[in-house]
Every structure is written in structure tokens, then in C-alpha cells.
Design a protein around this motif. Structure first.
Motif, PDB file in Angstrom:
ATOM      1  N   ILE A   1      -6.511   0.084  24.512  1.00  0.00           N
ATOM      2  CA  ILE A   1      -7.644   0.999  24.699  1.00  0.00           C
ATOM      3  C   ILE A   1      -7.181   2.214  25.504  1.00  0.00           C
ATOM      4  O   ILE A   1      -7.570   3.338  25.217  1.00  0.00           O
ATOM      5  CB  ILE A   1      -8.832   0.285  25.372  1.00  0.00           C
ATOM      6  CG1 ILE A   1      -9.455  -0.708  24.383  1.00  0.00           C
ATOM      7  CG2 ILE A   1      -9.879   1.286  25.854  1.00  0.00           C
ATOM      8  CD1 ILE A   1     -10.569  -1.557  24.933  1.00  0.00           C
ATOM      9  N   LYS A   2      -6.311   2.002  26.492  1.00  0.00           N
ATOM     10  CA  LYS A   2      -5.777   3.118  27.286  1.00  0.00           C
ATOM     11  C   LYS A   2      -5.028   4.099  26.387  1.00  0.00           C
ATOM     12  O   LYS A   2      -5.189   5.315  26.516  1.00  0.00           O
ATOM     13  CB  LYS A   2      -4.835   2.608  28.382  1.00  0.00           C
ATOM     14  CG  LYS A   2      -5.546   2.045  29.571  1.00  0.00           C
ATOM     15  CD  LYS A   2      -5.664   3.103  30.645  1.00  0.00           C
ATOM     16  CE  LYS A   2      -6.175   2.514  31.934  1.00  0.00           C
ATOM     17  NZ  LYS A   2      -7.513   2.980  32.271  1.00  0.00           N
ATOM     18  N   ASP A   3      -4.177   3.568  25.491  1.00  0.00           N
ATOM     19  CA  ASP A   3      -3.439   4.434  24.559  1.00  0.00           C
ATOM     20  C   ASP A   3      -4.408   5.283  23.737  1.00  0.00           C
ATOM     21  O   ASP A   3      -4.209   6.490  23.568  1.00  0.00           O
ATOM     22  CB  ASP A   3      -2.596   3.602  23.569  1.00  0.00           C
ATOM     23  CG  ASP A   3      -1.471   2.837  24.240  1.00  0.00           C
ATOM     24  OD1 ASP A   3      -0.976   3.283  25.291  1.00  0.00           O
ATOM     25  OD2 ASP A   3      -1.080   1.788  23.692  1.00  0.00           O
TER      26      ASP A   3
ATOM     27  N   ILE B   1      -8.128  10.175  22.271  1.00  0.00           N
ATOM     28  CA  ILE B   1      -9.538  10.483  22.015  1.00  0.00           C
ATOM     29  C   ILE B   1     -10.224  10.628  23.371  1.00  0.00           C
ATOM     30  O   ILE B   1     -10.683   9.653  23.955  1.00  0.00           O
ATOM     31  CB  ILE B   1     -10.203   9.369  21.176  1.00  0.00           C
ATOM     32  CG1 ILE B   1      -9.420   9.147  19.889  1.00  0.00           C
ATOM     33  CG2 ILE B   1     -11.653   9.730  20.876  1.00  0.00           C
ATOM     34  CD1 ILE B   1      -9.860   7.934  19.108  1.00  0.00           C
ATOM     35  N   ARG B   2     -10.297  11.850  23.864  1.00  0.00           N
ATOM     36  CA  ARG B   2     -10.785  12.098  25.217  1.00  0.00           C
ATOM     37  C   ARG B   2     -12.285  12.336  25.291  1.00  0.00           C
ATOM     38  O   ARG B   2     -12.858  12.376  26.370  1.00  0.00           O
ATOM     39  CB  ARG B   2     -10.056  13.305  25.819  1.00  0.00           C
ATOM     40  CG  ARG B   2      -8.564  13.071  25.961  1.00  0.00           C
ATOM     41  CD  ARG B   2      -7.887  14.318  26.521  1.00  0.00           C
ATOM     42  NE  ARG B   2      -6.543  14.027  26.973  1.00  0.00           N
ATOM     43  CZ  ARG B   2      -6.241  13.529  28.163  1.00  0.00           C
ATOM     44  NH1 ARG B   2      -7.191  13.246  29.021  1.00  0.00           N
ATOM     45  NH2 ARG B   2      -4.988  13.309  28.496  1.00  0.00           N
ATOM     46  N   SER B   3     -12.939  12.497  24.145  1.00  0.00           N
ATOM     47  CA  SER B   3     -14.351  12.897  24.144  1.00  0.00           C
ATOM     48  C   SER B   3     -15.325  11.746  24.401  1.00  0.00           C
ATOM     49  O   SER B   3     -16.517  11.979  24.545  1.00  0.00           O
ATOM     50  CB  SER B   3     -14.690  13.562  22.809  1.00  0.00           C
ATOM     51  OG  SER B   3     -14.391  12.676  21.739  1.00  0.00           O
ATOM     52  N   VAL B   4     -14.812  10.499  24.435  1.00  0.00           N
ATOM     53  CA  VAL B   4     -15.691   9.343  24.671  1.00  0.00           C
ATOM     54  C   VAL B   4     -15.078   8.412  25.714  1.00  0.00           C
ATOM     55  O   VAL B   4     -13.879   8.466  25.986  1.00  0.00           O
ATOM     56  CB  VAL B   4     -15.965   8.548  23.369  1.00  0.00           C
ATOM     57  CG1 VAL B   4     -16.724   9.394  22.365  1.00  0.00           C
ATOM     58  CG2 VAL B   4     -14.695   8.018  22.758  1.00  0.00           C
ATOM     59  N   SER B   5     -15.918   7.535  26.270  1.00  0.00           N
ATOM     60  CA  SER B   5     -15.455   6.607  27.299  1.00  0.00           C
ATOM     61  C   SER B   5     -14.652   5.457  26.693  1.00  0.00           C
ATOM     62  O   SER B   5     -14.722   5.196  25.488  1.00  0.00           O
ATOM     63  CB  SER B   5     -16.657   6.029  28.050  1.00  0.00           C
ATOM     64  OG  SER B   5     -17.386   5.162  27.201  1.00  0.00           O
ATOM     65  N   GLU B   6     -13.897   4.767  27.545  1.00  0.00           N
ATOM     66  CA  GLU B   6     -13.159   3.585  27.098  1.00  0.00           C
ATOM     67  C   GLU B   6     -14.126   2.521  26.596  1.00  0.00           C
ATOM     68  O   GLU B   6     -13.811   1.776  25.671  1.00  0.00           O
ATOM     69  CB  GLU B   6     -12.279   3.035  28.224  1.00  0.00           C
ATOM     70  CG  GLU B   6     -11.092   3.923  28.517  1.00  0.00           C
ATOM     71  CD  GLU B   6     -10.142   3.348  29.557  1.00  0.00           C
ATOM     72  OE1 GLU B   6     -10.306   2.175  29.950  1.00  0.00           O
ATOM     73  OE2 GLU B   6      -9.223   4.081  29.962  1.00  0.00           O
ATOM     74  N   LYS B   7     -15.303   2.444  27.194  1.00  0.00           N
ATOM     75  CA  LYS B   7     -16.317   1.472  26.761  1.00  0.00           C
ATOM     76  C   LYS B   7     -16.750   1.765  25.324  1.00  0.00           C
ATOM     77  O   LYS B   7     -16.915   0.845  24.517  1.00  0.00           O
ATOM     78  CB  LYS B   7     -17.524   1.515  27.713  1.00  0.00           C
ATOM     79  CG  LYS B   7     -18.506   0.399  27.482  1.00  0.00           C
ATOM     80  CD  LYS B   7     -17.909  -0.940  27.860  1.00  0.00           C
ATOM     81  CE  LYS B   7     -18.839  -2.069  27.495  1.00  0.00           C
ATOM     82  NZ  LYS B   7     -18.177  -3.369  27.560  1.00  0.00           N
ATOM     83  N   THR B   8     -16.930   3.027  24.992  1.00  0.00           N
ATOM     84  CA  THR B   8     -17.303   3.404  23.626  1.00  0.00           C
ATOM     85  C   THR B   8     -16.181   3.045  22.664  1.00  0.00           C
ATOM     86  O   THR B   8     -16.422   2.508  21.578  1.00  0.00           O
ATOM     87  CB  THR B   8     -17.629   4.909  23.549  1.00  0.00           C
ATOM     88  OG1 THR B   8     -18.748   5.172  24.404  1.00  0.00           O
ATOM     89  CG2 THR B   8     -17.955   5.342  22.132  1.00  0.00           C
ATOM     90  N   ILE B   9     -14.939   3.310  23.055  1.00  0.00           N
ATOM     91  CA  ILE B   9     -13.791   2.951  22.218  1.00  0.00           C
ATOM     92  C   ILE B   9     -13.772   1.440  22.002  1.00  0.00           C
ATOM     93  O   ILE B   9     -13.545   0.959  20.892  1.00  0.00           O
ATOM     94  CB  ILE B   9     -12.479   3.442  22.848  1.00  0.00           C
ATOM     95  CG1 ILE B   9     -12.424   4.977  22.804  1.00  0.00           C
ATOM     96  CG2 ILE B   9     -11.261   2.836  22.148  1.00  0.00           C
ATOM     97  CD1 ILE B   9     -11.302   5.602  23.606  1.00  0.00           C
ATOM     98  N   GLN B  10     -14.047   0.695  23.069  1.00  0.00           N
ATOM     99  CA  GLN B  10     -14.079  -0.767  22.984  1.00  0.00           C
ATOM    100  C   GLN B  10     -15.141  -1.238  21.985  1.00  0.00           C
ATOM    101  O   GLN B  10     -14.891  -2.125  21.168  1.00  0.00           O
ATOM    102  CB  GLN B  10     -14.379  -1.324  24.378  1.00  0.00           C
ATOM    103  CG  GLN B  10     -14.232  -2.806  24.521  1.00  0.00           C
ATOM    104  CD  GLN B  10     -14.448  -3.242  25.972  1.00  0.00           C
ATOM    105  OE1 GLN B  10     -15.035  -2.525  26.786  1.00  0.00           O
ATOM    106  NE2 GLN B  10     -13.976  -4.415  26.302  1.00  0.00           N
ATOM    107  N   ARG B  11     -16.321  -0.609  22.026  1.00  0.00           N
ATOM    108  CA  ARG B  11     -17.392  -0.974  21.082  1.00  0.00           C
ATOM    109  C   ARG B  11     -16.986  -0.646  19.651  1.00  0.00           C
ATOM    110  O   ARG B  11     -17.229  -1.430  18.736  1.00  0.00           O
ATOM    111  CB  ARG B  11     -18.691  -0.243  21.439  1.00  0.00           C
ATOM    112  CG  ARG B  11     -19.452  -0.882  22.577  1.00  0.00           C
ATOM    113  CD  ARG B  11     -20.855  -0.315  22.700  1.00  0.00           C
ATOM    114  NE  ARG B  11     -20.835   1.090  23.082  1.00  0.00           N
ATOM    115  CZ  ARG B  11     -20.920   1.524  24.337  1.00  0.00           C
ATOM    116  NH1 ARG B  11     -21.055   0.681  25.327  1.00  0.00           N
ATOM    117  NH2 ARG B  11     -20.894   2.824  24.588  1.00  0.00           N
ATOM    118  N   GLU B  12     -16.358   0.516  19.451  1.00  0.00           N
ATOM    119  CA  GLU B  12     -15.920   0.906  18.103  1.00  0.00           C
ATOM    120  C   GLU B  12     -14.840  -0.058  17.599  1.00  0.00           C
ATOM    121  O   GLU B  12     -14.839  -0.429  16.425  1.00  0.00           O
ATOM    122  CB  GLU B  12     -15.383   2.343  18.086  1.00  0.00           C
ATOM    123  CG  GLU B  12     -16.414   3.396  18.414  1.00  0.00           C
ATOM    124  CD  GLU B  12     -17.536   3.523  17.400  1.00  0.00           C
ATOM    125  OE1 GLU B  12     -17.561   2.788  16.392  1.00  0.00           O
ATOM    126  OE2 GLU B  12     -18.413   4.370  17.622  1.00  0.00           O
TER     127      GLU B  12
END
Length: 76
Positions: A34-36, A41-52
Motif C-alpha cells: 500500500i505504501k508503494d 497515487i497521491r490524491s487519495v488516502s492509504e485507507k482508500t487504496i486499501q478499500r480499492e
């Protein structure tokens, strides 16, 4: 009612673009955390990335290895 549909279409489009971006990062790196992904993708939070990612895993497009912070994602 048409206005609400337009908003929903825009949201759906943003989600699709975000998921495509996540898949692209994983495709380019082979495997990614998720960090990578969040550094690209800087426009959303890590939590959003996790959900996606959870959605993409559910769709059978992405595989998850490891647990919690040590999870690594790759294409299925």
C-alpha cells in the motif's frame, strides 16, 4: 433525478480510474505494498487504496500475500 445520476456516474468513473491506477502500479512493479501504491497515487488516502484493493481482490484481479502492514499485492 438526472443530476444525481450525473454525480453517481462521476463517482463511478473516479473509482474506475483509481482502480486502473492501482492495477497499473502493481503491473509496473510486479508486486507492491500500500505504501508503494500511495507514493504513486497521491490524491487519495492509504485507507482508500486499501478499500480499492479489497474490491480488486474480491473481483479476482489482485492477490494479497501477508498480513496487515506487511501485505504485498500482485496481479492474479
Amino acid at each position: 433525478k438526472g443530476h444525481i445520476k450525473d454525480i453517481k456516474d462521476t463517482v463511478d468513473s473516479n473509482i474506475k480510474d483509481r482502480q486502473e491506477s492501482i492495477l497499473s502500479v502493481i503491473r509496473n512493479k510486479g508486486k507492491a505494498s500500500i505504501k508503494d501504491i500511495s507514493t504513486v497515487i497521491r490524491s487519495v488516502s492509504e485507507k482508500t487504496i486499501q478499500r480499492e484493493l479489497a474490491t480488486l481482490i474480491g473481483a479476482g484481479l489482485v492477490l494479497k500475500q501477508g498480513e496487515r502492514r506487511w501485505s504485498i499485492y500482485s496481479l492474479a
